[in-house]
Write an enzyme that holds these catalytic residues in place. Sequence first.
Site, PDB file in Angstrom:
ATOM      1  N   LEU A   1       0.683  -1.019   0.036  1.00 59.23           N
ATOM      2  CA  LEU A   1      -0.124   0.050   0.070  1.00 59.23           C
ATOM      3  C   LEU A   1       0.846   1.419   0.002  1.00 59.23           C
ATOM      4  O   LEU A   1       2.077   1.205   0.468  1.00 59.23           O
ATOM      5  CB  LEU A   1      -1.155   0.052   1.046  1.00 59.23           C
ATOM      6  CG  LEU A   1      -1.984  -1.151   1.080  1.00 59.23           C
ATOM      7  CD1 LEU A   1      -2.715  -1.048   2.399  1.00 59.23           C
ATOM      8  CD2 LEU A   1      -2.897  -1.526   0.191  1.00 59.23           C
ATOM      9  N   HIS A   2       0.294   2.368  -0.705  1.00 64.30           N
ATOM     10  CA  HIS A   2       1.001   3.552  -0.725  1.00 64.30           C
ATOM     11  C   HIS A   2      -0.264   4.532  -0.347  1.00 64.30           C
ATOM     12  O   HIS A   2      -1.367   4.230  -0.199  1.00 64.30           O
ATOM     13  CB  HIS A   2       1.798   3.680  -2.060  1.00 64.30           C
ATOM     14  CG  HIS A   2       0.933   3.519  -3.113  1.00 64.30           C
ATOM     15  ND1 HIS A   2      -0.084   4.300  -3.661  1.00 64.30           N
ATOM     16  CD2 HIS A   2       1.091   2.564  -4.024  1.00 64.30           C
ATOM     17  CE1 HIS A   2      -0.618   3.700  -4.718  1.00 64.30           C
ATOM     18  NE2 HIS A   2      -0.105   2.693  -4.990  1.00 64.30           N
TER      19      HIS A   2
ATOM     20  N   GLY B   1      -1.608   6.464  -2.270  1.00 60.64           N
ATOM     21  CA  GLY B   1      -2.936   6.188  -3.491  1.00 60.64           C
ATOM     22  C   GLY B   1      -3.925   5.373  -2.853  1.00 60.64           C
ATOM     23  O   GLY B   1      -5.138   5.645  -2.785  1.00 60.64           O
ATOM     24  N   HIS B   2      -3.429   4.150  -2.400  1.00 57.74           N
ATOM     25  CA  HIS B   2      -4.488   3.314  -1.740  1.00 57.74           C
ATOM     26  C   HIS B   2      -5.207   4.021  -0.517  1.00 57.74           C
ATOM     27  O   HIS B   2      -6.334   3.814  -0.125  1.00 57.74           O
ATOM     28  CB  HIS B   2      -3.758   2.109  -1.229  1.00 57.74           C
ATOM     29  CG  HIS B   2      -3.342   0.954  -2.326  1.00 57.74           C
ATOM     30  ND1 HIS B   2      -1.661   1.132  -2.468  1.00 57.74           N
ATOM     31  CD2 HIS B   2      -3.811   0.554  -3.397  1.00 57.74           C
ATOM     32  CE1 HIS B   2      -1.490   0.320  -3.577  1.00 57.74           C
ATOM     33  NE2 HIS B   2      -2.775  -0.066  -4.114  1.00 57.74           N
TER      34      HIS B   2
ATOM     35  N   GLN C   1      -8.924   6.754 -10.019  1.00 55.25           N
ATOM     36  CA  GLN C   1      -8.725   7.341 -11.235  1.00 55.25           C
ATOM     37  C   GLN C   1      -7.415   6.863 -11.993  1.00 55.25           C
ATOM     38  O   GLN C   1      -7.439   6.813 -13.284  1.00 55.25           O
ATOM     39  CB  GLN C   1      -9.000   8.547 -11.487  1.00 55.25           C
ATOM     40  CG  GLN C   1      -8.864   9.435 -12.678  1.00 55.25           C
ATOM     41  CD  GLN C   1      -9.885   9.011 -13.789  1.00 55.25           C
ATOM     42  OE1 GLN C   1     -11.044   8.632 -13.273  1.00 55.25           O
ATOM     43  NE2 GLN C   1      -9.718   9.072 -14.882  1.00 55.25           N
ATOM     44  N   LYS C   2      -6.438   6.367 -11.181  1.00 54.03           N
ATOM     45  CA  LYS C   2      -5.224   6.060 -11.622  1.00 54.03           C
ATOM     46  C   LYS C   2      -5.339   4.833 -12.824  1.00 54.03           C
ATOM     47  O   LYS C   2      -4.824   4.924 -13.768  1.00 54.03           O
ATOM     48  CB  LYS C   2      -4.429   5.497 -10.540  1.00 54.03           C
ATOM     49  CG  LYS C   2      -3.199   4.701 -10.864  1.00 54.03           C
ATOM     50  CD  LYS C   2      -2.005   5.372 -11.296  1.00 54.03           C
ATOM     51  CE  LYS C   2      -0.930   4.621 -11.891  1.00 54.03           C
ATOM     52  NZ  LYS C   2      -0.825   3.171 -11.578  1.00 54.03           N
TER      53      LYS C   2
ATOM     54  N   GLN D   1      -9.797   0.625 -15.734  1.00 53.76           N
ATOM     55  CA  GLN D   1     -10.568  -0.245 -14.815  1.00 53.76           C
ATOM     56  C   GLN D   1     -11.871   0.228 -14.212  1.00 53.76           C
ATOM     57  O   GLN D   1     -12.905  -0.281 -14.109  1.00 53.76           O
ATOM     58  CB  GLN D   1      -9.566  -0.736 -13.808  1.00 53.76           C
ATOM     59  CG  GLN D   1      -9.915  -1.247 -12.574  1.00 53.76           C
ATOM     60  CD  GLN D   1      -8.828  -1.690 -11.716  1.00 53.76           C
ATOM     61  OE1 GLN D   1      -8.143  -2.821 -11.797  1.00 53.76           O
ATOM     62  NE2 GLN D   1      -8.790  -1.153 -10.609  1.00 53.76           N
TER      63      GLN D   1
ATOM     64  N   SER E   1       2.297   0.736  -6.763  1.00 57.40           N
ATOM     65  CA  SER E   1       3.156  -0.373  -6.057  1.00 57.40           C
ATOM     66  C   SER E   1       4.481  -0.844  -7.240  1.00 57.40           C
ATOM     67  O   SER E   1       5.450  -1.217  -6.611  1.00 57.40           O
ATOM     68  CB  SER E   1       2.477  -1.764  -6.010  1.00 57.40           C
ATOM     69  OG  SER E   1       1.145  -1.138  -5.363  1.00 57.40           O
TER      70      SER E   1
HETATM   71  P1  AMP Z   1      -3.819  -1.912  -7.089  1.00 58.02           P
HETATM   72  O1  AMP Z   1      -3.275  -2.407  -5.520  1.00 58.02           O
HETATM   73  O2  AMP Z   1      -2.611  -1.443  -8.070  1.00 58.02           O
HETATM   74  O3  AMP Z   1      -4.711  -2.930  -7.591  1.00 58.02           O
HETATM   75  O4  AMP Z   1      -4.725  -0.721  -6.745  1.00 58.02           O
HETATM   76  C1  AMP Z   1      -5.970  -0.594  -5.970  1.00 58.02           C
HETATM   77  C2  AMP Z   1      -6.742   0.441  -5.941  1.00 58.02           C
HETATM   78  O5  AMP Z   1      -5.971   1.684  -5.873  1.00 58.02           O
HETATM   79  C3  AMP Z   1      -7.129   0.917  -7.316  1.00 58.02           C
HETATM   80  O6  AMP Z   1      -8.547   1.296  -7.497  1.00 58.02           O
HETATM   81  C4  AMP Z   1      -6.180   1.831  -7.906  1.00 58.02           C
HETATM   82  O7  AMP Z   1      -6.733   2.568  -9.031  1.00 58.02           O
HETATM   83  C5  AMP Z   1      -5.855   2.764  -6.666  1.00 58.02           C
HETATM   84  N1  AMP Z   1      -4.918   3.507  -6.857  1.00 58.02           N
HETATM   85  C6  AMP Z   1      -3.544   3.005  -7.241  1.00 58.02           C
HETATM   86  N2  AMP Z   1      -2.512   3.772  -7.328  1.00 58.02           N
HETATM   87  C7  AMP Z   1      -3.247   5.061  -6.987  1.00 58.02           C
HETATM   88  C8  AMP Z   1      -3.041   6.425  -7.035  1.00 58.02           C
HETATM   89  N3  AMP Z   1      -1.648   6.668  -7.287  1.00 58.02           N
HETATM   90  N4  AMP Z   1      -3.935   7.535  -6.752  1.00 58.02           N
HETATM   91  C9  AMP Z   1      -5.332   6.988  -6.722  1.00 58.02           C
HETATM   92  N5  AMP Z   1      -5.475   5.562  -6.631  1.00 58.02           N
HETATM   93  C10 AMP Z   1      -4.906   4.633  -6.806  1.00 58.02           C
END
Ligand code: AMP
Length: 276
Positions: free
Chosen positions: A30-31, A33-34, A145-146, A150, A183
């Site tokens: 997690l970062h 964004g998550h 929205q990244k 999706q 990530s």
């Molecule tokens: P992931 O773990 O990459 O599958 O991402 C999980 C959720 O976090 C998805 O809805 C992504 O769009 C969102 N996400 C990932 N990176 C960001 C970011 N930089 N800003 C906003 N949402 C993000």
Amino acid sequence: MEIVKTIRELREWRGNLRGDLGLVPTMGFLHEGHLSLVRHALAQNPHAAVSIFVNPTQFAPDEDLDSYPRDLQRDVDLLKAKGCHLLFAPPPSEVYPEGFQTRVEVAELSKPLEGVRRPTHFQGVATVVMKLFGIFQPTRAYFGQKDAQQLALIRRMARDLNLPIQIVGCPIIREPDGLAMSSRNAYLTPAQRAAAPVLHRALLAARTLWLQGEKSAESLRRTMRQTIETEPLVRLDYATVADPETLAELGTAPQGALLALAAFLDKTRLIDNMVL
Ligand code: AMP
């Protein structure tokens, strides 16, 4: 924070909840964004849950399933600090037991952009998100929205299948130099990390041009391409100007059009986008 690994335990927890539930599906590591999605979920619901599942069916055989970064303990600490109520972190066998054979396909939205290079990716995404919706029965689900394609696809799926779930899109969170948090940024070497903000600069250059009155999508695409070409470590995969809902390629760019691009830094593939 409750941490559960089985669907049985999850259903037990869910059965005792009173009031709305916000769900944030993730693949972990997690970062910010998550965590911004978790903040939105907590602000709009009395209960917020996160799932962490590196979903094998959305990776092609030649992709990074095995090397995808994982650090569950760190993720647990971050979620506890945010005030998240539950973490669901199942093993693959819990999600895809022996005999599993049902797939969800959002036919057209799966094909362009990411779908060109990753033809099976969105079937895996739609299937696992549908399963998570069935498992959690959330009131609202939060997506970044990244991953613009999706988000469009999940919205379409929810509408097409009459799911009683509100899909909430949340803004892209960036590093101070503009790189969209991901990530997969963990894969970048220091030199690649220094080059990576060119993706954001390419989007900004196209937006600036658009704000100056240039509405030709081809001109905007050219500007994105040319900006990316200034970084020798970055190889453009696609740069597009598309309708944000249908993802159809546009000839002219109205307000609300989606600028989206993907680029390789050696084997690492990054995506970014901006809505005009
Ligand atoms: P992931 O773990 O990459 O599958 O991402 C999980 C959720 O976090 C998805 O809805 C992504 O769009 C969102 N996400 C990932 N990176 C960001 C970011 N930089 N800003 C906003 N949402 C993000």
